[in-house]
Design a protein around this motif. Structure first.
Motif, short mmCIF file in Angstrom:
data_model
loop_
_atom_site.label_atom_id
_atom_site.label_comp_id
_atom_site.label_asym_id
_atom_site.label_seq_id
_atom_site.Cartn_x
_atom_site.Cartn_y
_atom_site.Cartn_z
N ASP A 101 -4.05 6.49 11.28
CA ASP A 101 -3.92 7.85 10.76
C ASP A 101 -4.28 7.85 9.27
N VAL A 102 -5.34 8.58 8.92
CA VAL A 102 -5.75 8.70 7.53
C VAL A 102 -5.72 10.16 7.10
N SER A 103 -4.98 10.98 7.84
CA SER A 103 -4.96 12.41 7.57
C SER A 103 -4.04 12.77 6.41
N GLY A 104 -3.04 11.93 6.15
CA GLY A 104 -2.05 12.27 5.14
C GLY A 104 -0.99 13.24 5.62
N HIS A 105 -1.07 13.65 6.89
CA HIS A 105 -0.09 14.58 7.46
C HIS A 105 0.77 13.79 8.45
N GLY A 106 2.03 13.64 8.12
CA GLY A 106 2.89 12.79 8.93
C GLY A 106 3.70 13.50 9.98
N ALA A 107 3.44 14.80 10.21
CA ALA A 107 4.27 15.57 11.14
C ALA A 107 3.93 15.31 12.60
N GLY A 108 2.83 14.61 12.88
CA GLY A 108 2.39 14.47 14.26
C GLY A 108 2.57 13.10 14.85
N LEU A 109 3.53 12.32 14.37
CA LEU A 109 3.68 10.96 14.89
C LEU A 109 4.03 10.94 16.38
N ASP A 110 4.82 11.89 16.84
CA ASP A 110 5.16 11.91 18.27
C ASP A 110 3.91 12.09 19.11
N GLY A 111 2.98 12.92 18.63
CA GLY A 111 1.74 13.11 19.37
C GLY A 111 0.90 11.85 19.41
N LEU A 112 0.95 11.05 18.35
CA LEU A 112 0.20 9.80 18.34
C LEU A 112 0.86 8.76 19.24
N VAL A 113 2.19 8.71 19.22
CA VAL A 113 2.90 7.78 20.11
C VAL A 113 2.52 8.05 21.56
N ALA A 114 2.39 9.32 21.91
CA ALA A 114 2.05 9.68 23.29
C ALA A 114 0.66 9.20 23.69
N ARG A 115 -0.18 8.86 22.73
CA ARG A 115 -1.54 8.40 23.03
C ARG A 115 -1.66 6.88 23.03
N LEU A 116 -0.56 6.18 22.75
CA LEU A 116 -0.61 4.72 22.66
C LEU A 116 -0.54 4.04 24.02
N ALA A 117 -1.25 2.93 24.13
CA ALA A 117 -1.02 2.00 25.23
C ALA A 117 0.29 1.25 24.95
N LYS A 118 0.85 0.64 25.95
CA LYS A 118 2.08 -0.14 25.76
C LYS A 118 1.80 -1.28 24.78
N GLY A 119 2.66 -1.40 23.77
CA GLY A 119 2.47 -2.43 22.75
C GLY A 119 1.45 -2.06 21.69
N GLY A 120 0.96 -0.82 21.72
CA GLY A 120 -0.04 -0.40 20.75
C GLY A 120 0.55 -0.20 19.36
N GLU A 121 -0.36 -0.04 18.40
CA GLU A 121 0.05 0.05 16.99
C GLU A 121 -0.49 1.33 16.36
N ILE A 122 0.36 1.97 15.56
CA ILE A 122 -0.05 3.09 14.71
C ILE A 122 -0.07 2.60 13.27
N VAL A 123 -1.21 2.71 12.64
CA VAL A 123 -1.37 2.29 11.25
C VAL A 123 -1.38 3.54 10.38
N LEU A 124 -0.44 3.61 9.45
CA LEU A 124 -0.36 4.72 8.51
C LEU A 124 -1.17 4.35 7.27
N ALA A 125 -2.40 4.83 7.23
CA ALA A 125 -3.32 4.44 6.17
C ALA A 125 -3.59 5.57 5.18
N GLY A 126 -2.94 6.73 5.39
CA GLY A 126 -3.03 7.79 4.41
C GLY A 126 -1.92 7.66 3.38
N PHE A 127 -1.72 8.72 2.59
CA PHE A 127 -0.62 8.75 1.62
C PHE A 127 0.21 9.98 1.95
N TYR A 128 1.52 9.77 2.15
CA TYR A 128 2.39 10.81 2.69
C TYR A 128 3.46 11.16 1.65
N ASP A 129 3.63 12.45 1.37
CA ASP A 129 4.57 12.87 0.35
C ASP A 129 5.88 13.40 0.92
N THR A 130 6.03 13.39 2.23
CA THR A 130 7.27 13.84 2.87
C THR A 130 7.78 12.73 3.79
#
Length: 311
Positions: free
Chosen positions: A204-233
């Motif tokens: 995720d390089v969007s800088g918007h952290g409100a959608g993590l649940d939506g990204l989790v739903a797209r993961l394979a088992k054991g998958g990884e979410i990399v937070l590569a943006g900058f988040y102010d909240t």
């Protein structure tokens, strides 16, 4: 010695004025800046006043960590660097303002080790070195992305870096139809048009952290979410779905010196291209208009200041 510098006097109050510089030390170089980029991540937070507690934070400050120019003078231990065209990732050489990050000025003084030689033929595209190195850094310690969220400059560089590494082309999401153009060797779609839910590495390089649940739903088992943006909240996610997928989360910070060197090698070998990413160029004396445009104009992908008339 003085330099004309962009100065954030306070949130949303910017000026362009002369600042006295500290003396050149024995291992320092003086760089006359030709181009400097405006970051829509960290610098936007400095502009709005929403930057979280950060070392060196305070106003007035000189922003900027994406500058290129020529070494025109040096201390006794660095005279061999005179004449080189270099990338400068910021400076802290000002007597009466904080250098956070300090690169948006007509001239800067930095330790010679922080002035990275780059090809002058890159022109203004050279300001993208830091972002390209940040993209590379985010890939260290994990699988390359098979999904990238956000098709801004960092997302595009991450997609190009993925291809340059020899990995398969990633899918890229962006909700803005105007940002879905410009792909090179990969596809960009609206997330609603993607039915996959087995991604191994989502960056995720969007800088918007409100959608993590939506990204989790797209993961394979054991998958990884990399937070590569900058988040102010604060970031949060619902635990049970992440638990079921045994999701992993990783935070990628900014580049290091090795990332800059590796990025330069990829560019020199033509494995990685930086062209086609700068959308707007303004004379530095129009900085007061350029900075808000960089942050608020949806058509502005990347803003660059031209210091050629301010040396």
């Amino acid at each position: 010695m003085d330099a004309l510098a962009v100065i954030l006097e306070a949130p949303k109050r910017l000026s362009l004025r002369s600042l006295a510089l500290e003396p050149i030390g024995p291992s320092d170089v003086l760089v006359e800046i030709q181009w400097s980029g405006v970051s829509t991540g960290t610098e936007k937070l400095l502009w709005t006043g929403e930057m979280p507690a950060f070392p060196g934070m305070g106003y007035p400050l000189v922003p900027g960590y994406e500058s290129v120019g020529r070494v025109v003078d040096a201390g006794a231990d660095a005279t061999s660097r005179i004449g080189e065209w270099v990338f400068v990732p910021g400076a802290s050489c000002y007597k009466d303002a904080r250098g956070l990050f300090g690169g948006s000025a007509s001239r800067v003084i930095v330790p010679a080790a922080r002035a990275l030689p780059v090809s002058e033929s890159l022109g203004r595209d050279g300001v993208l070195f830091a972002l390209a190195a940040t993209a590379l850094h985010s890939m260290q310690g994990g699988d390359p992305p098979d999904l990238i969220v956000g098709h801004g400059v960092l997302g595009r560089l991450l997609a190009r870096m993925t291809l340059a590494s020899g990995a398969p082309a990633p899918m890229v999401w962006d909700i803005n139809p105007d940002r879905r153009d410009g792909a090179r060797g990969y596809s960009v779609i609206h997330p609603d048009d993607d039915e996959r839910s087995d991604y191994r590495a989502i960056y995720d390089v969007s800088g918007h952290g409100a959608g993590l649940d939506g990204l989790v739903a797209r993961l394979a088992k054991g998958g990884e979410i990399v937070l590569a943006g900058f988040y102010d909240t604060p970031l949060s996610f619902t635990f049970p779905p992440a638990f079921q997928r045994e999701a992993r989360f990783r935070i990628a910070a900014e580049w290091g010196p090795d990332d800059l060197a590796a990025t330069r090698a990829m560019i020199e070998s033509q494995a990685l291209a930086l062209d086609g990413l700068i959308s707007n160029v303004r004379p530095a004396n129009e900085a007061a208009e350029a900075y808000p445009a960089a942050f608020e104009d949806p058509d502005c992908l990347k803003m660059v200041l031209d210091w050629s008339e301010c040396a």
